[in-house]
Design an enzyme around this catalytic site. Structure first.
Site, PDB file in Angstrom:
ATOM      1  N   ASP A  29      -2.664   2.215  -6.197  1.00 16.44           N
ATOM      2  CA  ASP A  29      -1.603   2.259  -5.181  1.00 16.44           C
ATOM      3  C   ASP A  29      -1.589   1.040  -4.265  1.00 16.44           C
ATOM      4  O   ASP A  29      -0.966   1.071  -3.218  1.00 16.44           O
ATOM      5  CB  ASP A  29      -1.749   3.527  -4.329  1.00 16.44           C
ATOM      6  CG  ASP A  29      -2.860   3.404  -3.312  1.00 16.44           C
ATOM      7  OD1 ASP A  29      -3.908   2.837  -3.659  1.00 16.44           O
ATOM      8  OD2 ASP A  29      -2.666   3.847  -2.172  1.00 16.44           O
ATOM      9  N   GLU A  30      -2.254  -0.021  -4.655  1.00 16.03           N
ATOM     10  CA  GLU A  30      -2.406  -1.145  -3.743  1.00 16.03           C
ATOM     11  C   GLU A  30      -2.455  -2.463  -4.507  1.00 16.03           C
ATOM     12  O   GLU A  30      -3.090  -2.533  -5.559  1.00 16.03           O
ATOM     13  CB  GLU A  30      -3.735  -0.958  -3.007  1.00 16.03           C
ATOM     14  CG  GLU A  30      -3.768  -1.467  -1.606  1.00 16.03           C
ATOM     15  CD  GLU A  30      -5.154  -1.254  -1.022  1.00 16.03           C
ATOM     16  OE1 GLU A  30      -5.776  -2.249  -0.653  1.00 16.03           O
ATOM     17  OE2 GLU A  30      -5.599  -0.110  -0.960  1.00 16.03           O
ATOM     18  N   ASP A  53       0.873  -1.182   0.000  1.00 15.88           N
ATOM     19  CA  ASP A  53       0.000   0.000   0.000  1.00 15.88           C
ATOM     20  C   ASP A  53       0.907   1.229   0.000  1.00 15.88           C
ATOM     21  O   ASP A  53       1.665   1.443   0.947  1.00 15.88           O
ATOM     22  CB  ASP A  53      -0.884  -0.025   1.258  1.00 15.88           C
ATOM     23  CG  ASP A  53      -2.113   0.844   1.100  1.00 15.88           C
ATOM     24  OD1 ASP A  53      -2.054   1.831   0.338  1.00 15.88           O
ATOM     25  OD2 ASP A  53      -3.132   0.542   1.748  1.00 15.88           O
TER      26      ASP A  53
END
Length: 487
Positions: free
Chosen positions: A105-106, A11
């Site tokens: 983003d993960e 993350d």
DNA sequence: TCTGGGGTCCTAGGACCC
DNA sequence: TCTGGGGTCCTAGGACCC
């Protein structure tokens, strides 16, 4: 739940805001808020400095400005974030073929399937190496969670934030999560949390004590059984690399509620065309058309229509959306309109036509008709994104009769945060604009914090520019070509 | 300055079919 | 003939996630 902590969850830390700080040296260490700048905007991401003022994701922008009037407020630049995301995902791909992105983003990574780790020591080493590689490649920090299941890996990365790594040793998870709030379990949001609280269930241990039957009674079959399993640390969901899209949708919130029925219809038709642009851009067609309407009082309704077969024809989708609008009472005003397509098929209408034509051609031995192409859809998507990147606000284009120049106001070209280049002063970014002026700070990722200068909005020496790479040289992908793709 | 935009999954009722 | 029982599809709404 596997015996070794070989599921990794990455993350990125305050991703949008961190990317802006890396891109704009004068903002490092300062509160930065990325989100919609219109009157109805909300926070997408707040930097950790801004979070200290109480600002968080999904907070109305106005409230954020009251909490931190001196923070930097910037529009999101999705093309830029997508380029960085691509670099990060590429690094994940080196660890394993099983990478499951959850957002820009993960992502989850199955380290065991990649053969890079089969025990705790190996997993930790891979996670630490990954964090170093991400920093070297993008200049940004990401937090890593390692555990024997997806749920625990995700909880671990959350606990590790910011800029950390946490490994949950299999066998220790119950003591770790047991005393914690049920809200740490992914899928338990405000409504479920409150529901459980009213039933006297606050901690993960209390979920276990309640038992599966009680949870099913409280939350329903699916949610109850899965929450009970999660609370026990049981989670065998595999990391899945490719997941097929199930729907495509676009929506706009208007700066001011719409009342005029003709205007509302016009906006629905435009949304339908934008939606089809995205649908075709992704190589899909779909059967069910969905219209979404949020009224002045925030009440939201949807109306849908399922066609006999999948389509990617803008006319068909537009007309279906217009029929659905006829079913909706809009008196009082409308703050949001949306159009979506679900029931996606993997082929496009062109393919169907092409097949039909080919068959007809084979039978008749004759001519083949003209095919419409995908590029129109791709263009529409690029256009929609360009508008999103520059902070387009739908309600600023009330009249189709306005001349071209007037329909593209200066505040859109010079939205705060956007990159520019001046023929004399070089690269910089828009700090603000108004009353015919635009203020630019001249700096770039590798430079010292730069100076501010002000120009007329129509200064011929000033023009919009593409984002510059965050890390010179060693970067991969788009950045190695010296620039990110144009929006 | 009170609430974005893009998704996923689940539930529940009614239609329809066998 | 006062009332079956599943399965599937469609529609609408809601919770949740980033």
């Amino acid at each position: 739940m596997r015996a070794a902590p070989t599921i990794l969850h990455l993350d990125m830390d305050a991703f949008f805001a961190a990317a802006e700080q890396a891109s704009k040296p004068s903002l490092r260490g300062k509160p930065v808020v990325v989100g919609g700048l219109g009157p109805r905007g909300v926070v997408a991401t707040a930097s950790y400095e801004a979070r200290r003022f109480g600002i968080h994701s999904a907070m109305p922008m106005g409230q954020a400005r009251r909490l931190a009037p001196n923070a930097a407020y910037l529009v999101p630049r999705f093309t830029f974030y997508r380029a960085i995301s691509g670099q990060v995902m590429e690094l994940l791909g080196r660890l394993s073929p099983l990478v499951e992105p959850l957002s820009l983003d993960e992502a989850f990574v199955d380290l065991e399937a990649g053969g890079v780790a089969d025990d705790s020591a190996g997993a930790r080493a891979a996670g630490e190496r990954l964090r170093r590689d991400i920093l070297a490649t993008t200049g940004l920090s990401g937090s890593v969670g390692l555990a024997g299941s997806k749920m625990l890996a995700k909880i671990a990365s959350e606990e590790a934030k910011p800029d950390g790594l946490l490994l949950i040793e299999p066998g220790t998870e119950r003591e770790l999560i047991g005393p914690r709030s049920v809200r740490i379990i992914p899928g338990v949001g405000p409504a479920t949390g409150e529901h459980l609280r009213r039933a006297g269930i606050v901690t993960v241990d209390e979920v276990v004590e309640a038992g599966q039957d009680e949870l099913v009674r409280l939350l329903g079959r699916a949610h109850g059984t899965s929450l009970y399993a999660m609370a026990l640390g049981r989670d065998d969901r595999p990391v899945v690399a490719e997941r097929d899209a199930k729907s495509v949708s676009v929506e706009d919130t208007f700066d001011v509620d719409l009342h005029d029925r003709l205007r509302i219809r016009l906006e629905v038709e435009r949304l339908a065309e934008r939606c089809v642009g995205r649908l075709r851009g992704s190589g899909h067609s779909g059967r069910t058309i969905v219209l979404k309407v949020r009224r002045y009082d925030f009440s939201t309704l949807t109306r849908s229509e399922t066609l006999r077969g999948p389509t990617d024809d803008p006319v068909v989708v537009r007309e279906a959306a217009a029929r659905l609008l006829d079913l909706v009472d809009t008196t009082g005003g409308v703050r949001l309109l949306g159009v979506g397509v679900s029931g996606l098929a993997d082929y496009t209408q062109e393919d169907l036509f092409a097949q039909a034509e080919a068959q007809a051609g084979a039978l008749a031995g004759g001519a083949v008709g003209t095919l419409t192409g995908v590029p129109a859809g791709a263009r529409a998507e690029a256009q929609a994104e360009a508008e999103a990147d520059t902070g387009a606000r739908p309600s600023e284009e009330p009249a189709a009769v306005l001349p071209e120049a007037a329909s593209r106001p200066a505040e859109r070209r010079w939205a705060p945060g956007n990159d520019v280049r001046h023929t004399v002063y070089g690269p910089g970014w828009v700090q603000g604009s108004g009353v015919g002026r635009v203020t630019v700070r001249f700096e770039e990722p590798g430079s010292a914090p730069g100076r501010v200068r002000t120009f007329a909005v129509d200064d011929p020496e000033l023009e919009p520019a593409d984002p510059l790479p965050l890390v010179p040289g060693g970067a991969t992908g788009a950045a190695s070509q010296g620039r990110y793709p144009a929006p």
